[in-house]
Each structure stands twice: as C-alpha cells, then as structure tokens.
Design a protein around this motif. Sequence first.
Motif, mmCIF file in Angstrom:
data_model
loop_
_atom_site.group_PDB
_atom_site.id
_atom_site.type_symbol
_atom_site.label_atom_id
_atom_site.label_comp_id
_atom_site.label_asym_id
_atom_site.label_seq_id
_atom_site.Cartn_x
_atom_site.Cartn_y
_atom_site.Cartn_z
ATOM 1 N N ALA A 248 0.826 -1.207 0.000
ATOM 2 C CA ALA A 248 0.000 0.000 0.000
ATOM 3 C C ALA A 248 0.860 1.256 0.000
ATOM 4 O O ALA A 248 0.481 2.289 -0.570
ATOM 5 N N GLU A 249 2.035 1.175 0.610
ATOM 6 C CA GLU A 249 2.937 2.323 0.630
ATOM 7 C C GLU A 249 3.550 2.599 -0.747
ATOM 8 O O GLU A 249 4.078 3.682 -0.985
ATOM 9 N N VAL A 250 3.468 1.620 -1.639
ATOM 10 C CA VAL A 250 4.038 1.780 -2.984
ATOM 11 C C VAL A 250 3.163 2.676 -3.852
ATOM 12 O O VAL A 250 3.664 3.456 -4.674
ATOM 13 N N PHE A 251 1.836 2.580 -3.688
ATOM 14 C CA PHE A 251 0.913 3.209 -4.627
ATOM 15 C C PHE A 251 1.108 4.713 -4.814
ATOM 16 O O PHE A 251 1.033 5.204 -5.957
ATOM 17 N N PRO A 252 1.386 5.486 -3.771
ATOM 18 C CA PRO A 252 1.624 6.920 -4.010
ATOM 19 C C PRO A 252 2.846 7.198 -4.887
ATOM 20 O O PRO A 252 2.951 8.265 -5.485
ATOM 21 N N HIS A 253 3.741 6.234 -4.983
ATOM 22 C CA HIS A 253 4.970 6.411 -5.782
ATOM 23 C C HIS A 253 4.793 5.943 -7.224
ATOM 24 O O HIS A 253 5.700 6.137 -8.042
#
Length: 612
Positions: A248-253
């Motif tokens: 989930a932390e990947v999606f903003p990137h």
Amino acid sequence: MANLSYNIMAEEGVEFQDKALTWDTAEHVKDVVEALNKKKNVHFLKLDGNTLGVPAAKAIGEALQRHPEFRKALWKNLFTRRLKTEIPEALKHLGAGLIVAGAKLTVLDLSDNALGPNGMLGLEEFLRSPVCYTLQELHLNNCGLGPEGGTMLSNALLDLHANAQKAGTPLKLRIFVAGRNRLENVGAKAMANTFKTLKTLEEITMPQNSIYHVGVAALAEGFKHNPNLRVLNLNDNTLSVKGAAKIAEVFPHTPLLREINFGDCLIKTDGAYHFADALEHSQEHLEVVDLGFNDINYDGGLMLVTAMQNKTKLKVLNLDGNCFGKSGCAQIVHGMAKCKNPAALQGFDEDHSEDEDDNADEDDDDDEEEEDEREDAEGEEYSTEYGEDDYDEYEHDHGNDTTEEADEDDEDYSNVAEETAYVTVNPYTTKIFDETVTSTKGDTATNNNGNIFANGKPTNAFSAEQFCLSQTPCTQQQFDSLEADNKLQALQNVINQFSDDNHLLLLIFTTLKCSHLSKTSKAALDLAVSLYQATFDYAVKTQQETRVLDYYLKQLRLLHSEEPFKSDYDVKSCRYALREALSRQQFANDNVKNTFKLFLEKLDVSNVPYRL
C-alpha cells in the motif's frame, strides 16, 4: 498481457514454433540455418515448442552471427527432456552468435524452460554483454530459478546496468516477467535491489514465487523507485496483512498503474483496508484490480468498492473467492452501483464465507511456521532496513464475525486488550497537554454518583480543557457543568492549541465524548454534530478523510478489524449522532457520506436480495 507485449507483426523473422521437433545435431536444424542464411533481415527467431540440443544450438548460433539487425530472441519452451548440463551449453552457443553479430537485443523470452541456477550459468556472460544494453523485455516465467538462480539473475542485471551506463547507452528495461520460479524471500530481496537500481520498469510480474511478507517488504522498496509502473502482479504469494501494508505504501509512488494483481495473497480484511486507503485518492488510471481469494470479509470488500468510486477507467474489479456471504455480496453490488463503472465488478462464482474452517487459525499458524522454517533454512534475519518492530504486529483471525454480531454482545470485547487503532506520527509532547493531563488525572475525579471533585473537594465546575483532555468518556453531569456559555467555542479553543495529529485526535475524541451522550442530551447531540463536521472539515483540508473515516468506522463497530480494540464509548449513541450529522447538507463530502451510509445500511437492512 506480459507474454503478448512484444510485437513482431511489422518485423521480418524466422518462425519454427510448435513443431514438436527434436533437434540434436546440426543436420536436424538444417532448415532453420538455411532460413537464417537466406533472409537478409532477421529481426526475430521464434523456436518455442521444440527441443534443442548442444550441437544444434551451435549451428543456429553460427547462423545468427550474420545478423546484427537481430532484436528478439523468442526461445521459450525450447529444452524439453534436455539434461541440465545441455541447457547452459546450448544457451552459450546461441548467445555467442549474437555477441559476434553485435546484435542489439530488445526482447529475450526463455519462459517455460527448466533453467534453474545451472541454466543461469549459460546466460551470465550474455546478459552482461553489449547485446543486452538495449534490452527492454525479459521473460523468464516458469524457469525454476530458485533463490540461487534469482540471486544470479539479479547480479547479472546489476552488472548489465553498470556496463550499459559506462558505455553511454543506459539500460531501459521496461518489462520483467519471472513467475513460478520459487524465488522465495532470498531471491525476492535480490531482485528488489535490481528494481531499485533500474528505475525504468513498467511491468513487474512475479506470481507464484513462495515469497512471504519479508520478501514483499523488500520488493515494495524496489517498486517505489519505478514511477512508470503500469502493471504489478504478485498473485499467489503470501503477503499477509504485513505485506499488504508495505505494498500500500508503494501506490503513491506509482501514479501510472493500470493493472494490479494481488489475488490469492492472503491479505485478509485488514490488508484490504490498507489497499483501499492507499488507492482511494490515487491511481486514477487503474483498469484492472484483482484481489480475489484473499480471505477478505464484506467490510473489506465494501471499503475496496468505495475506493473504486473515482476510477473512471476501471474495467475489471475481481473480488471473487473472498468471505462476503450472500448478503455481503449484495451489499458490495449495491455499493458498486454508485461507482462510475459498476459493470467492472466481476461475478461471485466462489464464496468462502460458509466454509468456516475450524482449522483456519491452525492453517495460519502453519503458514507462519513454514515461513519461519524457510527463513531459518536461508540463514536470514529480519532486515534492520525495515525495522524488526514492523513485523511484530498482532494478527487475529475472526472468521466471519459480522458487525451485527459484534454489536450484540459488548462483553465479547471485555477480555481484549485495549489498543489505539489510530496511530499518530508524533507522541503528545506539547507542554500544555502534559500538564493538563496530569491535572485531569490527578486532581479531578468523580465518585460513584457522578459527583465532580477537584483537589479532594466537591465542585460543580468542569473546564473545557478537562473535558477535551480526559482519558475516558465524560458523564452527563460533567457535560452540563462545562464552564462556558458557548461550549463549542470553548472546546475548539482548547483543540486549536494543538497541531497536526494531536489536533486531529482531540477533534475525534471530543466528538466521541459528546456523541456518547447524544441520546440523552439534545445539547450534546448538537455539539457532536458540529464536531463531526469540524473533524471532517479538517480531514478534507489535510487530505486525511480516508484515514479518519476508517477510524470512525472501527470505533463505531461498523467495520470489521482483525486487530480489534475496545471502545469505551456508547457506539449506538455515537451512531445516532453520526446519522444526524449525515442528514446535514453541508456535512463532509459525497464520498464520506456515501461510505458512512453504506455501512449504516448494513445495520438497517437484514435481508437484501442477492443479485448480480
């Protein structure tokens, strides 16, 4: 999608695919060699569906030496029944021919070949050579690389990147496919370093690799360095809630994502919450979302549907094989109807909610034990890069607990240790907060009759500061005795002395304290409604509405959580105040309103017709 990505329609080449031929000698590949010699331009050579021996490979490699224009090596399923000693030698001959030719390869497809670490020996020199400086697509699906082969591949690609950079022709690998390779955590960590270095990937497809959350956490760090990612597929690996949080932390990137596939990854309901929270305000280009077979209950399904409401390009949303039940499926269909493209939701052919496996917890334990044994065998420890504490979160499987069932019996929560579900970035360190909490907890108290005491003496006064900063719900007498003509303004004056997470937390808990009394006090109800409004005004302003929404849903027992916490507030009274707030036209925004209404409807409608 991955295997069809390379386009050969506008190119010239030689095709001998799917003839089921056994090529042992140079004589056996005479037709292939002649075709290569006759054609002036050979952009691709397609040999899949045959079996190639060493002498035959040498003959083909020599013929390839005449074709510097060569671009695409389409050699999947080419070594059936071959000895493991034959495969690396055959690959060396094929690669040597292209090295001599000075070819500039764009696609290398060796999928469905039993390469293993031994086969990688035949590719290492080739992958590091100038032939691959222009490589754009690498397909190694179902090659049995294992952790060792994955590490060898990673090292070769890192060297290729360095060599290409030094030569002034930076590597621009776009597509990496390596499913069904048993990479495990060791191979995943190695590939993560490669992804972090390359930074050019648009598709990463790695299903069925026996990767657990430690390997997933490493991969997630690598994914973040590839902002042009369009396709991300980790189907049938074991993310669990921990891995889902990292992804989930990947999606903003990765704002350009069009397709994500995390089906059969055991992300469970809390993992679905992580995904929904991250996806709701990002990934506007999403077309395909596959989260099937993940042990998600219908609360998680509803959150995912809510997150899809602004995805105008969505074509496929697969949530099949989860634990929704017929009523839950109907609620999800109902929620999806509010989206811009409701037809994207795929049908529910399999539902696991009625499978209530008594051994579910035992199976989860087996998964954890298998992972621990695997890591012991690999001689690994959790990487300090991610923090050992990141992996210590408590997991609890609730099977099919419904919101209604949880609400029926508050005693079910009496033995659950209270946890703060709302995690703050910073602790409360403000001087006034520390001093006031000390005063509130030490000097002011109530007896069994609800009478207020300050410094051991009875008093009718209860300050706004004490009301906001008290650690438990306040009584009606405390509310009535607030020293202010304008209670709302007095409470806001206290809250406004804090900033960031402290400010938001005080808004939330002050709202709940007033809501706690809303069924018995019109003044408390009006105050609760105003504070609900103020909370979401601030949440929208700071782009945290999903975070606050998720927390309220859990506090009010509208949202299932696999990491439960005990609420001290009267949830029915708090819901009563929330319904009143939702009736106000100016409250929050449509997304917040619709989500709250969707979950409240589950309490109001017990039998919804099941239709797709």
